[in-house]
Write a protein that holds these residues in place. Structure first.
Motif, PDB file in Angstrom:
ATOM      1  N   ASN A  33      -6.840  -6.085  13.086  1.00 20.56           N
ATOM      2  CA  ASN A  33      -7.155  -4.922  13.909  1.00 20.56           C
ATOM      3  C   ASN A  33      -5.983  -3.946  13.970  1.00 20.56           C
ATOM      4  N   SER A  34      -5.322  -3.755  12.875  1.00 16.57           N
ATOM      5  CA  SER A  34      -4.148  -2.896  12.823  1.00 16.57           C
ATOM      6  C   SER A  34      -4.515  -1.423  13.027  1.00 16.57           C
ATOM      7  N   PRO A  35      -3.753  -0.711  13.864  1.00 13.66           N
ATOM      8  CA  PRO A  35      -4.000   0.721  14.028  1.00 13.66           C
ATOM      9  C   PRO A  35      -3.551   1.536  12.810  1.00 13.66           C
ATOM     10  N   TYR A  36      -2.735   0.930  11.957  1.00  8.69           N
ATOM     11  CA  TYR A  36      -2.196   1.645  10.798  1.00  8.69           C
ATOM     12  C   TYR A  36      -3.048   1.490   9.548  1.00  8.69           C
ATOM     13  N   LEU A  37      -3.946   0.514   9.541  1.00  5.35           N
ATOM     14  CA  LEU A  37      -4.747   0.232   8.352  1.00  5.35           C
ATOM     15  C   LEU A  37      -5.529   1.455   7.897  1.00  5.35           C
ATOM     16  N   GLU A  38      -6.209   2.121   8.801  1.00 10.11           N
ATOM     17  CA  GLU A  38      -6.995   3.298   8.434  1.00 10.11           C
ATOM     18  C   GLU A  38      -6.093   4.466   8.011  1.00 10.11           C
ATOM     19  N   LYS A  39      -4.949   4.610   8.695  1.00  7.59           N
ATOM     20  CA  LYS A  39      -4.008   5.678   8.328  1.00  7.59           C
ATOM     21  C   LYS A  39      -3.505   5.506   6.895  1.00  7.59           C
ATOM     22  N   ILE A  40      -3.111   4.287   6.567  1.00  5.50           N
ATOM     23  CA  ILE A  40      -2.601   4.006   5.221  1.00  5.50           C
ATOM     24  C   ILE A  40      -3.700   4.240   4.191  1.00  5.50           C
ATOM     25  N   ASN A  41      -4.907   3.776   4.475  1.00  9.82           N
ATOM     26  CA  ASN A  41      -6.014   3.988   3.540  1.00  9.82           C
ATOM     27  C   ASN A  41      -6.296   5.465   3.331  1.00  9.82           C
ATOM     28  N   ASN A  42      -6.331   6.229   4.401  1.00 11.39           N
ATOM     29  CA  ASN A  42      -6.663   7.655   4.298  1.00 11.39           C
ATOM     30  C   ASN A  42      -5.546   8.483   3.677  1.00 11.39           C
ATOM     31  N   LYS A  43      -4.307   8.219   4.060  1.00  9.64           N
ATOM     32  CA  LYS A  43      -3.191   9.049   3.604  1.00  9.64           C
ATOM     33  C   LYS A  43      -2.613   8.620   2.253  1.00  9.64           C
ATOM     34  N   ILE A  44      -2.732   7.344   1.939  1.00 11.56           N
ATOM     35  CA  ILE A  44      -2.118   6.843   0.702  1.00 11.56           C
ATOM     36  C   ILE A  44      -3.171   6.518  -0.355  1.00 11.56           C
ATOM     37  N   MET A  45      -4.069   5.601  -0.029  1.00 13.40           N
ATOM     38  CA  MET A  45      -4.994   5.091  -1.031  1.00 13.40           C
ATOM     39  C   MET A  45      -6.048   6.119  -1.452  1.00 13.40           C
ATOM     40  N   LYS A  46      -6.389   7.048  -0.572  1.00 11.13           N
ATOM     41  CA  LYS A  46      -7.388   8.066  -0.914  1.00 11.13           C
ATOM     42  C   LYS A  46      -6.763   9.334  -1.473  1.00 11.13           C
ATOM     43  N   ASN A  47      -5.438   9.381  -1.521  1.00  9.49           N
ATOM     44  CA  ASN A  47      -4.755  10.507  -2.137  1.00  9.49           C
ATOM     45  C   ASN A  47      -4.815  10.308  -3.653  1.00  9.49           C
ATOM     46  N   LYS A  48      -5.470  11.225  -4.340  1.00  7.89           N
ATOM     47  CA  LYS A  48      -5.712  11.085  -5.780  1.00  7.89           C
ATOM     48  C   LYS A  48      -4.411  10.902  -6.565  1.00  7.89           C
ATOM     49  N   GLY A  93      12.103 -11.947  -7.414  1.00 10.16           N
ATOM     50  CA  GLY A  93      11.516 -12.237  -6.113  1.00 10.16           C
ATOM     51  C   GLY A  93      12.255 -11.568  -4.973  1.00 10.16           C
ATOM     52  N   LYS A  94      13.175 -10.671  -5.311  1.00 11.69           N
ATOM     53  CA  LYS A  94      13.993  -9.992  -4.310  1.00 11.69           C
ATOM     54  C   LYS A  94      13.224  -8.809  -3.709  1.00 11.69           C
ATOM     55  N   ILE A  95      13.284  -8.681  -2.388  1.00  8.83           N
ATOM     56  CA  ILE A  95      12.665  -7.546  -1.718  1.00  8.83           C
ATOM     57  C   ILE A  95      13.613  -6.352  -1.861  1.00  8.83           C
ATOM     58  N   LEU A  96      13.144  -5.319  -2.562  1.00 11.88           N
ATOM     59  CA  LEU A  96      13.970  -4.141  -2.780  1.00 11.88           C
ATOM     60  C   LEU A  96      13.976  -3.224  -1.558  1.00 11.88           C
ATOM     61  N   TYR A  97      12.844  -3.147  -0.887  1.00 16.95           N
ATOM     62  CA  TYR A  97      12.755  -2.327   0.321  1.00 16.95           C
ATOM     63  C   TYR A  97      11.552  -2.793   1.122  1.00 16.95           C
ATOM     64  N   SER A  98      11.715  -2.831   2.432  1.00 17.47           N
ATOM     65  CA  SER A  98      10.584  -3.162   3.301  1.00 17.47           C
ATOM     66  C   SER A  98      10.431  -2.052   4.328  1.00 17.47           C
ATOM     67  N   LEU A  99       9.218  -1.618   4.489  1.00 19.57           N
ATOM     68  CA  LEU A  99       8.888  -0.569   5.447  1.00 19.57           C
ATOM     69  C   LEU A  99       7.966  -1.179   6.490  1.00 19.57           C
ATOM     70  N   THR A 100       8.502  -1.408   7.682  1.00 21.07           N
ATOM     71  CA  THR A 100       7.707  -2.047   8.729  1.00 21.07           C
ATOM     72  C   THR A 100       7.262  -1.060   9.798  1.00 21.07           C
ATOM     73  N   ASP A 101       7.792   0.153   9.791  1.00 23.53           N
ATOM     74  CA  ASP A 101       7.333   1.193  10.710  1.00 23.53           C
ATOM     75  C   ASP A 101       6.285   2.017   9.976  1.00 23.53           C
ATOM     76  N   LEU A 102       5.023   1.693  10.213  1.00 18.38           N
ATOM     77  CA  LEU A 102       3.935   2.347   9.490  1.00 18.38           C
ATOM     78  C   LEU A 102       3.336   3.520  10.260  1.00 18.38           C
ATOM     79  N   SER A 103       4.017   3.969  11.301  1.00 20.85           N
ATOM     80  CA  SER A 103       3.493   5.083  12.090  1.00 20.85           C
ATOM     81  C   SER A 103       3.543   6.392  11.302  1.00 20.85           C
TER      82      SER A 103
END
Length: 149
Positions: A33-48, A93-103
Motif C-alpha cells: 500500500n505504498s503512497p509512492y507506487l503510483e507516483k513512480i509508475n506515472n512519472k517514471i514507467m509511463k514516461n516514454k 553485487g555492490k549497491i552503487l546507489y540507493s534512493l529511499t526517499d521516493l517523495s
C-alpha cells in the motif's frame, strides 16, 4: 564458407550473454500500500523516454517487499527492508546507489539518466549530478534536455 558462418554465429551467441551482464540491476522494492507506487509508475514507467532508457540500459525488477521474493532480494544484496530504488552492479553485487526517499520521482529519473549514461564509470559523483540536475529543474518542469553531461 560454412566454417566462417559457423564462427560468426558462435561469436554472436557468445557475445550476447556478455552484453546482458553489462546491464545494471535496478530493483524497485515497494510495500503493498505504498503512497509512492503510483507516483513512480506515472512519472517514471509511463514516461516514454525513461521507459525506453530503462529497457535498454537496465535489468529492472519491481518487487514487493512483503513477498518471499522481496525478502530474498533484500537478504541477497544486504538491503534493509526499506522501500526504495537500488542500483546494483550485478558482477560484484555492490549497491552503487540507493534512493529511499521516493517523495520526489524526479530524483529517480535523474539517477536513471546518470546510470544509463555510465557516468559512474567516468568518475562523476552521483550526488553532484543530482544537485546539478535539480538546479536546472530536470524532470520537474519541461526542459529541452532533461539530463546533464
Amino acid at each position: 564458407m560454412k566454417k566462417v558462418m559457423l564462427f560468426a554465429l558462435l561469436g554472436i551467441f557468445l557475445s550476447v550473454p556478455a552484453l546482458a551482464q553489462d546491464k545494471l540491476l535496478v530493483i524497485y522494492l515497494y510495500h503493498k500500500n505504498s503512497p509512492y507506487l503510483e507516483k513512480i509508475n506515472n512519472k517514471i514507467m509511463k514516461n516514454k523516454y525513461l521507459a525506453k532508457r530503462i529497457k535498454k540500459s537496465f535489468d529492472f525488477r519491481k518487487i514487493q517487499l512483503d513477498t518471499p521474493e522481496g525478502k530474498n532480494f533484500a537478504k541477497r544484496f544486504n538491503i534493509s527492508q526499506k522501500e526504495g530504488v537500488y542500483f546494483i552492479d550485478p558482477s560484484s553485487g555492490k549497491i552503487l546507489y540507493s534512493l529511499t526517499d521516493l517523495s520526489q520521482p524526479c530524483r529517480c529519473a535523474n539517477l536513471i539518466n546518470y546510470f544509463s549514461r555510465n557516468l559512474h564509470k567516468k568518475g562523476i559523483d552521483p550526488d553532484r549530478y543530482l544537485h546539478m540536475a535539480e538546479k536546472i529543474g530536470a524532470y520537474t518542469k519541461k526542459v529541452e534536455k532533461d539530463y546533464l553531461f
